[in-house]
Design an enzyme around this catalytic site. Structure first.
Site, short mmCIF file in Angstrom:
data_model
loop_
_atom_site.label_atom_id
_atom_site.label_comp_id
_atom_site.label_asym_id
_atom_site.label_seq_id
_atom_site.Cartn_x
_atom_site.Cartn_y
_atom_site.Cartn_z
N GLU A 130 0.79 -1.22 0.00
CA GLU A 130 0.00 0.00 0.00
C GLU A 130 0.83 1.28 0.00
O GLU A 130 0.43 2.28 -0.60
CB GLU A 130 -0.93 0.02 1.23
CG GLU A 130 -2.08 -0.97 1.17
CD GLU A 130 -3.17 -0.55 0.19
OE1 GLU A 130 -3.08 0.56 -0.37
OE2 GLU A 130 -4.10 -1.33 -0.04
N SER A 151 -31.79 -13.95 55.57
CA SER A 151 -31.00 -14.09 56.80
C SER A 151 -29.50 -13.88 56.58
O SER A 151 -28.71 -14.14 57.49
CB SER A 151 -31.22 -15.50 57.40
OG SER A 151 -32.55 -15.68 57.78
#
Length: 729
Positions: free
Chosen positions: A81, A340
């Site tokens: 590129e 609890s």
């Protein structure tokens, strides 16, 4: 003179170009690199993806830097590129002249002459394919080079390049098409990803394999010409077919990922503390369990590594793909009634205040605390119980007896000082039985204190990482003390001495302090366990808060919690007993040390864990210490009225029959995993033990002596408790 005029003219033109460029730069600032926000990847602690989110337009990209990409791919990209990438200033004049010449000769664009910088410019600021558009692109490229380094621009390309559909960036493409990190790309895969951004819709390998292969081979031929591969390699590579990864793994910890994404919306990568393998096993286990749950029921689980306070597994719903179970509701963070599960911390505060020791005499009898009348889940009362028994059996009245003495305000202030905030309007006694709101994360943070010397620290879900954008995390706050090291250690012993639910003995035996909880109306079922190295918290219920009648925390959540512990490695750091914890012989009914009580007043002896040897006297039901060696008045009255027991007979009647506490009927044990079982009962000192109806000298069961169905009996005089277990080779 002519030369001077030419020089002045050129200088003027250059000056004007510079001024125009400066004006353009000022009036046309660079657009944001990611205008639609980041596409965020949530990763485990080893950087494996847990879940990925697209940006505002649904585009997926995995943010990386060049150092995270295969070096061959980078060399191939630059060679194919932009070979002069590191030498030009955004524009390569030779490439532009070549492209212009091709355009003039052929009457159409053959190649664009774009550098990588120009491609980045077009990606962040799209333009028409015209001369004006090209000039705009060139100007943007120069801007990029002015503001950013070459490595930064290369990173922009690696993350923005299109690869087909909603995939951008080489990392997302590598994972989508080949199922691997870009660092692991082979030469053929790298070559294909080099060319794919040129025309991603035409070269997509999942749609057009032949075109993709042809373009890949074109890149390979170019690379051979540039001596990046040799001729022999080229011959082998061009014949290879394109092999794609077709399986899409399901997301892991999806609800935690969603939460972290919402908390850090500007981050490209969020690296978590989640252990990928453990999370995978937990996810599989929870999916299996989902089939055993009632209709519309879900479950959540959180696993914490105690030493680091890191959340290493997080399951917000039982099965993320099952919408009938409200799969997208994160029940690990949902505010629910804790049942609890807060009781241990009531007992812990009472220990630290010097109100009790582990064997203090408490009263489980009908009570009225200024209009509040707590009941036990089974509707019965046990009468005189030790603090340890009351906590293990999760009796309600003894817990409220202590909370009433501590006061709800003081209890909550202690929690709030450690950044544990309960959700309700006013402090009241009902908080001790679940009349408040909290979530699984908070309970895990709270219970971890039992293995952390009583200190609470904010749980961590994020790892720091140089690859990430700053998460804004401040250093972890210092731990807050919620319990003393002594009381937290004693609570750990009290909660770990109770038997696990009926289940096969695990392959790794570990000491686990655990507690269950069931909310009012049977809407929430909890179980939280702590070993020296890990904390596991589990919630089960329906996200819409509809009841599940007939279920309990012990039957629904506890088995899941113990199964989750089975996924963990062996603990490596046993808890050391603090120097302030002592074992002291105490007497009932006074609760005082044996040495402080007259022989005739010592009706029953217990070996208690005490803090610095303190042995506070027994409390009356409403919190007053007894001033004599007599049974607390409310307790004595209840026993005489309900059981027809005279005070002088209380000891003998209460001591018989004993209750076996070390095992339960129906449990299975394996010789290959266990050599000996210690035998304990509610009155160990006075118990005579029998195995298969034959007396034994020591309270121990040696598995090598028995096989198959085995009957264990604990007797005091003629009163016995009998359990049947099963022993396997």
């Amino acid at each position: 003179m002519i030369i001077k005029k030419i020089f002045v003219a050129i200088s003027f033109v250059l000056f004007m170009l510079i001024m125009v460029s400066i004006a353009w730069f000022i009036t046309h600032p660079l657009p944001p690199i990611y205008p639609d926000g980041p596409a965020t990847r949530i990763t485990a602690n080893d950087h494996v993806t847990l879940r990925a989110f697209g940006d505002a337009k649904g585009v997926h990209r995995y943010h990386i830097e060049s150092k995270d990409v295969n070096s061959f791919y980078l060399k191939a990209l630059l060679h194919y590129e932009d070979r002069w990438f590191y030498y030009h200033y955004g524009v390569n004049p030779l490439s532009l002249f070549r492209a212009a010449g091709q355009w003039i000769m052929h009457g159409k664009i053959i190649s664009g002459g774009s550098t990588l910088t120009m491609q980045v410019a077009r990606l962040i600021d799209p333009h028409d394919r015209t001369i004006t558009g090209k000039l705009h692109q060139i100007a943007r490229a120069v801007q990029l080079e002015w503001y950013y380094s070459k490595d930064e621009i290369l990173n922009f390309y690696l993350n923005l390049a299109p690869f087909g559909g909603n995939i951008e960036g080489v990392a997302a493409a590598s994972i989508k098409y080949f199922g691997k990190h870009p660092k692991l790309l082979n030469k053929n895969e790298a070559a294909l990803l080099v060319v794919l951004p040129q025309q991603p819709s035409r070269y997509r390998p999942d749609r057009y394999k032949d075109k993709a292969k042809a373009m890949r081979n074109k890149v390979l031929a170019r690379l051979q010409g540039g001596h990046l591969i040799n001729a022999a390699q080229l011959d082998l590579l061009v014949d290879e077919p394109i092999q794609l990864f077709t399986r899409t793994p399901p997301p892991l910890a999806p609800l935690l990922s969603r939460y972290l994404k919402s908390q850090h919306p500007k981050n490209h990568t969020i690296n978590t503390t989640i252990d990928f393998e453990l999370q995978s096993r937990l996810n599989t286990m929870m999916k299996r369990i989902s089939g055993q749950l009632p209709r519309k029921a879900s479950a959540a689980a959180v696993i914490v590594q105690n030493r680091s306070a890191e959340v290493i597994a997080y399951q917000g719903s039982v099965n993320f793909s099952d919408l009938s179970r409200f799969a997208h509701v994160d029940m690990a963070r949902a505010i629910r009634s804790p049942g609890s599960t807060l009781k241990p911390f009531i007992y812990g505060q009472a220990l630290d205040m010097g109100l009790i020791h582990s064997k203090s005499l408490l009263s489980d009898v009908p009570s009225n605390f200024n209009g509040y009348k707590p009941q036990n889940l089974n509707g019965y009362f046990s009468g005189p119980v030790s603090a340890e028994q009351a906590l293990q059996k999760s009796l309600n009245v003894p817990a409220i007896q202590l909370l009433n003495r501590i006061t709800p305000q003081r209890f909550e202030e202690k929690l709030a000082a450690a950044n544990i905030h309960l959700i309700h309007q006013d402090a009241n006694l009902a908080v001790g039985l679940g009349g408040t709101g909290t979530n699984l994360i908070t309970l895990a943070k709270l219970y971890r204190a039992l293995a952390n010397h009583g200190k609470v620290t904010k749980l961590r879900t994020l790892k720091t990482d140089k690859v990430q954008l700053p998460l804004g995390n401040q250093p972890q706050p210092e731990a807050s003390t919620i319990l003393s090291p002594e009381s937290s250690w004693i609570l750990f012993q009290m909660l770990s001495s109770q038997s696990a639910p009926d289940r096969v003995i695990p392959s790794i035996r570990r000491k686990i302090a655990w507690k269950t909880g069931t909310s009012y109306g049977y809407r929430d079922f909890w179980s939280v366990g702590v070993s020296p190295d890990y904390t596991v918290a589990v919630w089960v219920g329906r996200p819409d808060a509809s009841p599940m009648l007939g279920y309990l925390g012990a039957t629904q959540a506890a088995p899941i919690m113990f199964d989750a512990f089975d996924l963990l490695p062996e603990d490596q750091n046993p808890l050391a007993k603090p120097a302030g914890v002592q074992q002291t012989l105490i007497c009932w009914p006074s609760g005082r040390a044996l040495a402080q009580v007259q022989p005739e007043d010592c009706k029953e002896q217990h070996l208690a864990f005490t803090i610095n040897g303190m042995t506070p006297p027994s409390m009356d039901l409403y919190g007053s210490f007894t001033v004599s060696s007599q049974w607390p008045s409310k307790l004595a009255q209840w026993l005489m009225s309900e059981k027809a027991i005279q005070p002088s007979m209380l000891l003998n009647q209460f001591a018989a029959p004993p209750t076996i506490t070390s095992l339960k009927s129906g449990q299975h044990y394996y010789r290959s995993q266990l050599d000996m079982l210690p035998l304990t009962s509610s009155h160990t000192e006075k118990t005579q033990w029998f195995i298969n109806h034959k007396p034994i000298a020591e309270p121990q069961l040696h598995l090598s002596d028995y096989l198959g169905e085995t009957v264990v009996s604990a007797c005091i005089d003629t009163h016995c408790d009998k359990h049947t277990i099963f022993i396997h080779p």
